[in-house]
Design a protein around this motif. Structure first.
Motif, PDB file in Angstrom:
ATOM      1  N   LYS A 177      53.483  33.234  63.288  1.00 45.72           N
ATOM      2  CA  LYS A 177      52.385  32.896  62.391  1.00 45.72           C
ATOM      3  C   LYS A 177      52.643  31.553  61.707  1.00 45.72           C
ATOM      4  CE  LYS A 177      49.901  35.988  59.338  1.00 45.72           C
ATOM      5  NZ  LYS A 177      50.053  37.249  58.561  1.00 45.72           N
ATOM      6  N   LEU A 178      53.886  31.415  61.262  1.00 43.13           N
ATOM      7  CA  LEU A 178      54.265  30.210  60.538  1.00 43.13           C
ATOM      8  C   LEU A 178      54.254  28.993  61.460  1.00 43.13           C
ATOM      9  CD1 LEU A 178      55.233  29.565  57.680  1.00 43.13           C
ATOM     10  CD2 LEU A 178      57.573  29.761  58.500  1.00 43.13           C
ATOM     11  N   ASP A 179      54.890  29.131  62.613  1.00 46.60           N
ATOM     12  CA  ASP A 179      54.952  28.011  63.550  1.00 46.60           C
ATOM     13  C   ASP A 179      53.553  27.535  63.929  1.00 46.60           C
ATOM     14  OD1 ASP A 179      57.643  27.974  63.459  1.00 46.60           O
ATOM     15  OD2 ASP A 179      57.969  29.087  65.315  1.00 46.60           O
ATOM     16  N   ASN A 180      52.650  28.483  64.176  1.00 47.91           N
ATOM     17  CA  ASN A 180      51.276  28.098  64.507  1.00 47.91           C
ATOM     18  C   ASN A 180      50.599  27.407  63.344  1.00 47.91           C
ATOM     19  OD1 ASN A 180      51.377  29.123  67.049  1.00 47.91           O
ATOM     20  ND2 ASN A 180      50.666  31.167  66.427  1.00 47.91           N
ATOM     21  N   TYR A 181      50.785  27.975  62.188  1.00 51.46           N
ATOM     22  CA  TYR A 181      50.041  27.493  61.034  1.00 51.46           C
ATOM     23  C   TYR A 181      50.432  26.066  60.642  1.00 51.46           C
ATOM     24  CZ  TYR A 181      47.460  27.678  56.658  1.00 51.46           C
ATOM     25  OH  TYR A 181      46.561  27.429  55.649  1.00 51.46           O
ATOM     26  N   VAL A 182      51.735  25.777  60.658  1.00 50.97           N
ATOM     27  CA  VAL A 182      52.173  24.479  60.125  1.00 50.97           C
ATOM     28  C   VAL A 182      51.801  23.306  61.041  1.00 50.97           C
ATOM     29  CG1 VAL A 182      54.045  25.447  58.751  1.00 50.97           C
ATOM     30  CG2 VAL A 182      54.537  24.571  61.044  1.00 50.97           C
ATOM     31  N   GLU A 183      51.375  23.606  62.246  1.00 56.11           N
ATOM     32  CA  GLU A 183      50.962  22.521  63.151  1.00 56.11           C
ATOM     33  C   GLU A 183      49.884  21.644  62.535  1.00 56.11           C
ATOM     34  OE1 GLU A 183      49.873  23.847  67.037  1.00 56.11           O
ATOM     35  OE2 GLU A 183      51.895  24.664  67.374  1.00 56.11           O
ATOM     36  N   ARG A 184      49.025  22.264  61.754  1.00 55.14           N
ATOM     37  CA  ARG A 184      47.908  21.518  61.169  1.00 55.14           C
ATOM     38  C   ARG A 184      48.371  20.440  60.193  1.00 55.14           C
ATOM     39  NH1 ARG A 184      44.914  26.239  58.877  1.00 55.14           N
ATOM     40  NH2 ARG A 184      46.119  27.157  60.574  1.00 55.14           N
ATOM     41  N   ASN A 186      50.575  18.215  60.750  1.00 56.76           N
ATOM     42  CA  ASN A 186      51.018  17.024  61.488  1.00 56.76           C
ATOM     43  C   ASN A 186      52.416  16.547  61.129  1.00 56.76           C
ATOM     44  OD1 ASN A 186      48.637  16.882  62.884  1.00 56.76           O
ATOM     45  ND2 ASN A 186      47.653  15.563  61.344  1.00 56.76           N
ATOM     46  N   GLY A 187      53.329  17.438  61.071  1.00 56.03           N
ATOM     47  CA  GLY A 187      54.714  17.047  60.839  1.00 56.03           C
ATOM     48  C   GLY A 187      55.113  16.939  59.380  1.00 56.03           C
ATOM     49  N   LYS A 188      54.132  16.964  58.500  1.00 57.90           N
ATOM     50  CA  LYS A 188      54.453  16.875  57.064  1.00 57.90           C
ATOM     51  C   LYS A 188      55.216  18.121  56.601  1.00 57.90           C
ATOM     52  CE  LYS A 188      53.237  14.225  53.384  1.00 57.90           C
ATOM     53  NZ  LYS A 188      53.226  12.749  53.379  1.00 57.90           N
ATOM     54  N   VAL A 189      54.952  19.234  57.280  1.00 54.94           N
ATOM     55  CA  VAL A 189      55.672  20.468  56.949  1.00 54.94           C
ATOM     56  C   VAL A 189      56.597  20.799  58.117  1.00 54.94           C
ATOM     57  CG1 VAL A 189      55.464  22.908  56.373  1.00 54.94           C
ATOM     58  CG2 VAL A 189      53.724  21.279  55.575  1.00 54.94           C
ATOM     59  N   ARG A 190      57.881  20.860  57.812  1.00 55.05           N
ATOM     60  CA  ARG A 190      58.886  21.056  58.865  1.00 55.05           C
ATOM     61  C   ARG A 190      59.555  22.414  58.630  1.00 55.05           C
ATOM     62  NH1 ARG A 190      64.051  18.155  59.703  1.00 55.05           N
ATOM     63  NH2 ARG A 190      63.966  17.275  57.624  1.00 55.05           N
ATOM     64  N   VAL A 191      59.792  23.153  59.718  1.00 52.99           N
ATOM     65  CA  VAL A 191      60.464  24.448  59.580  1.00 52.99           C
ATOM     66  C   VAL A 191      61.796  24.398  60.308  1.00 52.99           C
ATOM     67  CG1 VAL A 191      60.265  26.950  59.896  1.00 52.99           C
ATOM     68  CG2 VAL A 191      58.191  25.557  59.682  1.00 52.99           C
ATOM     69  N   ILE A 192      62.860  24.769  59.618  1.00 52.25           N
ATOM     70  CA  ILE A 192      64.141  24.930  60.313  1.00 52.25           C
ATOM     71  C   ILE A 192      64.639  26.341  60.031  1.00 52.25           C
ATOM     72  CG2 ILE A 192      64.771  22.479  60.330  1.00 52.25           C
ATOM     73  CD1 ILE A 192      66.542  22.969  57.925  1.00 52.25           C
ATOM     74  N   ARG A 193      65.510  26.836  60.908  1.00 54.68           N
ATOM     75  CA  ARG A 193      65.897  28.246  60.781  1.00 54.68           C
ATOM     76  C   ARG A 193      67.403  28.434  60.849  1.00 54.68           C
ATOM     77  NH1 ARG A 193      60.712  28.848  63.276  1.00 54.68           N
ATOM     78  NH2 ARG A 193      59.503  30.166  61.870  1.00 54.68           N
ATOM     79  N   ASN A 194      67.910  29.299  59.996  1.00 51.93           N
ATOM     80  CA  ASN A 194      69.316  29.688  60.086  1.00 51.93           C
ATOM     81  C   ASN A 194      69.500  30.621  61.270  1.00 51.93           C
ATOM     82  OD1 ASN A 194      69.865  28.288  57.740  1.00 51.93           O
ATOM     83  ND2 ASN A 194      69.867  30.100  56.425  1.00 51.93           N
TER      84      ASN A 194
END
Ligand code: UD2
Ligand code: MN
Length: 574
Positions: A177-184, A186-194
């Motif tokens: 859900k998160l990965d799909n959502y943050v695409e909008r 345009n890179g301003k929101v970055r997700v990294i994971r432990n």
């Protein structure tokens, strides 16, 4: 442009400035505002039920928000859903996700800043910012409302990125859900994971290493930033990169998402602590108020609550981020606070930067494997590391007086922390207490030593004194001894105070009760006699157990009655 700034003062009121620069600023802000909205608003609008709040103000001057927003929770009002308004989510998330899901991710909230805040002028040259949000199994709409509020209410020229650090969440669909959502974004929101659970402390340190902005700002994953929150928070850091800043934290109700200030306007508070390292806030001492010309100027604070703050990234790395030996949750706010002050930095709270935070009633997650590895209560172990690294002998003793069983806890190796303290040439804890945290002594004076502590066992019943985790005022009862301390850990000090945690034991006509200790005092009426009675000096009576009901009360003393005899049994953590 006339930006009034003087050495030693971060910002100055613009009263008296002519209207020309004012209009100029208004113009430049609305220009950047427009650009910003071009980038984000269209993309957001298509997915979101509520109108995008282009008019939420940021910059120095608010565009007057004439739009009327309808819908659940708008204006920060509580949302009470007709019919049932709760589901199991409160147990799962610590907050009502059913209600949160109904509220727009872009909802308006009340501007809770003191009015004076609108008059401040800030430099335009400011560092770039990474907003870092660490999270573990947070509710999606709450997390996204945090992100949306940052995007909606931050001038884009300063916002380098929002960095979401997922601390090994394992809830079903959160990842996709998160990965799909943050695409909008345009890179301003970055997700990294432990790749494994690290706990919030190490996860924040990782975020600091990965961030790209000059300044990093930490937020919990359930926040809403308020109008013009960003600029006042980073301006003090632009002037002095050894200043860490802290916004004023408003409350968001975990059941109905009402946004409301915690303190009345015009009252400034700052972070202190009591000797068991419980975090407390205290009205700003007069001495501090006098250092500033205006009540809305940033002011010194000895500590901070932990979750929300801004700091120069390089400076935070030089400080070694957090002690990597601190696990999961708790104590890291003190570690950072003591480290900053003792090693030449400052902490300032910023009255004109406001952020709402959802306080949950309880912790909805466990500590995972990290919790299992350690023996003894993990948070107290964290406290012990902080105390052993940063306090001096005198103040360490106050901590152990309040948390006597902490003496027995295994805290791991602290040699690297001590070496860092040496390397950075840090000052003593006494210096910190005298010059920065002097108001701690007014509320929590130096503690007399304990004459006795442990489980308090009644000789007739072999049961224990137990505060039952109730809030004072409440009656203490007699319960089977469990050996874990906590609500059964009783302390008697040399000045006659009988305490449980930071609460005090008192007697009235109906029984023996748990009460708030009188602030600023450490004494009490109790005496543990050689005959093993607990004697109340002013009432001249002893604590007795009722043989039938097991109720506790004061009775005429009788040293031959085992219902009046008590044993303190020292508790070593298991
Ligand atoms: C407060 C702080 C919190 C932190 C904590 C002590 C405020 C408003 N909140 O408790 O930021 O300093 O005291 O350590 O000052 N999380 C993880 N991994 C974990 C556990 C939590 O990433 O293993 C995240 C969690 O999703 C949240 C943040 O860390 O975003 C803080 O956790 P919390 O909200 O449960 O802490 P809180 O507000 O009770
Ligand atoms: Mn939180």
């Amino acid at each position: 442009m006339k930006i009034a700034m003087r050495r030693g003062r971060i910002i100055r009121i613009t009263l008296g400035l002519s209207i020309i620069p004012l209009l100029y600023l208004l113009f430049t802000y609305s220009e950047s505002h427009k650009k910003f909205n071009e980038i984000y608003s269209k993309k957001l609008v298509s997915k979101i039920r509520e109108p995008f709040l282009a008019s939420e103000g940021y910059g120095n001057f608010e565009p007057i928000d004439k739009e009327v927003h309808h819908g659940p929770g708008e204006g920060g009002l509580p949302y009470i859903h007709e019919g049932s308004n709760s589901d199991d989510s409160e147990i799962e998330y610590g907050m009502n996700m059913f209600i949160s899901d109904k509220i727009s991710l872009n909802r308006t909230i009340r501007d809770t800043r003191p009015k004076e805040c609108k008059k401040w002028n800030y430099p335009e040259e400011l560092p770039s910012v990474s907003v870092i949000i660490v999270f573990h199994n947070e509710g999606f709409s709450v997390l996204m409302r945090t992100v949306h509020s940052v995007i909606n209410r931050s001038p884009q020229q300063y916002l380098e990125e929002i960095l979401l650090v997922d601390d090994f969440s394992d809830k079903n669909d959160l990842k996709e859900k998160l990965d799909n959502y943050v695409e909008r974004f345009n890179g301003k929101v970055r997700v990294i994971r432990n790749v494994e659970r690290e706990g919030l402390i190490r996860t924040r340190s990782r975020g600091a290493h990965e961030a790209r902005g000059e300044v990093i700002i930490y937020l919990d994953a359930h926040c809403e930033v308020n109008k013009n929150w960003l600029v006042p928070l980073i301006a003090p850091i632009a002037l002095d990169d050894k200043v860490m800043t802290v916004p004023i934290i408003d409350g968001i109700d975990h059941k109905n998402f009402e946004y409301r200030p915690v303190y009345a306007e015009g009252h400034n508070f700052r972070g202190i602590f009591e000797w068991g390292l419980l975090y407390k806030e205290n009205e700003l001492p007069k001495r501090e108020e006098k250092k500033r010309a205006h009540s809305t100027e940033p002011y010194d604070s000895p500590t901070h609550a932990g979750g929300l703050f801004a700091i120069n990234r390089k400076y935070f790395l030089e400080l070694g981020t957090y002690d990597p030996g601190l696990l999961v949750w708790g104590g890291e706010n003190f570690e950072l606070s003591f480290k900053i002050w003792q090693c030449g930095g400052k902490i300032k709270w910023v009255p004109c930067s406001r952020i709402g935070h959802v306080y949950r009633g309880f912790m909805p997650y466990n500590f995972g494997k990290l919790g299992e590895k350690k023996k003894g209560p993990l948070i107290t172990i964290n406290y012990k590391r902080v105390v052993e690294v940063w306090m001096d002998e005198q103040h360490k003793e106050y901590f152990y007086t309040r948390e006597p069983s902490a003496k027995y806890l295994e805290m791991g190796d602290i040699s690297e922390q001590l070496a860092l303290k040496e390397k950075l040439n840090c000052k003593s804890f006494s210096w910190f207490m005298e010059n920065v945290a002097y108001d701690v002594y007014d509320k929590y004076p130096q503690l007399p030593e304990n004459t006795n502590w442990g489980e308090l066992i009644n000789s007739a019943t072999m049961k224990c004194f137990d505060a039952m985790g109730r809030q004072p005022p409440s009656y203490i009862s007699l319960q089977p001894c469990h050996g874990y301390g906590n609500n059964q850990l009783i302390r008697l000090n040399a000045a006659g105070q009988l305490g449980i945690g930071e609460r005090c034991v008192e007697a009235d006509a109906n029984g023996i009760k748990l009460a708030f200790c009188r602030l600023g005092t450490v004494d009490g009426p109790w005496k543990y006699t050689e005959a093993k009675t607990l004697y109340h000096r002013t009432q001249k009576k002893c604590i007795a157990v009722h043989p039938v009901t097991s109720q506790l009360s004061l009775m005429p003393c009788d040293v031959n009655n085992s219902y009046q005899l008590w044993i303190f049994k020292i508790l070593k953590p298991r």
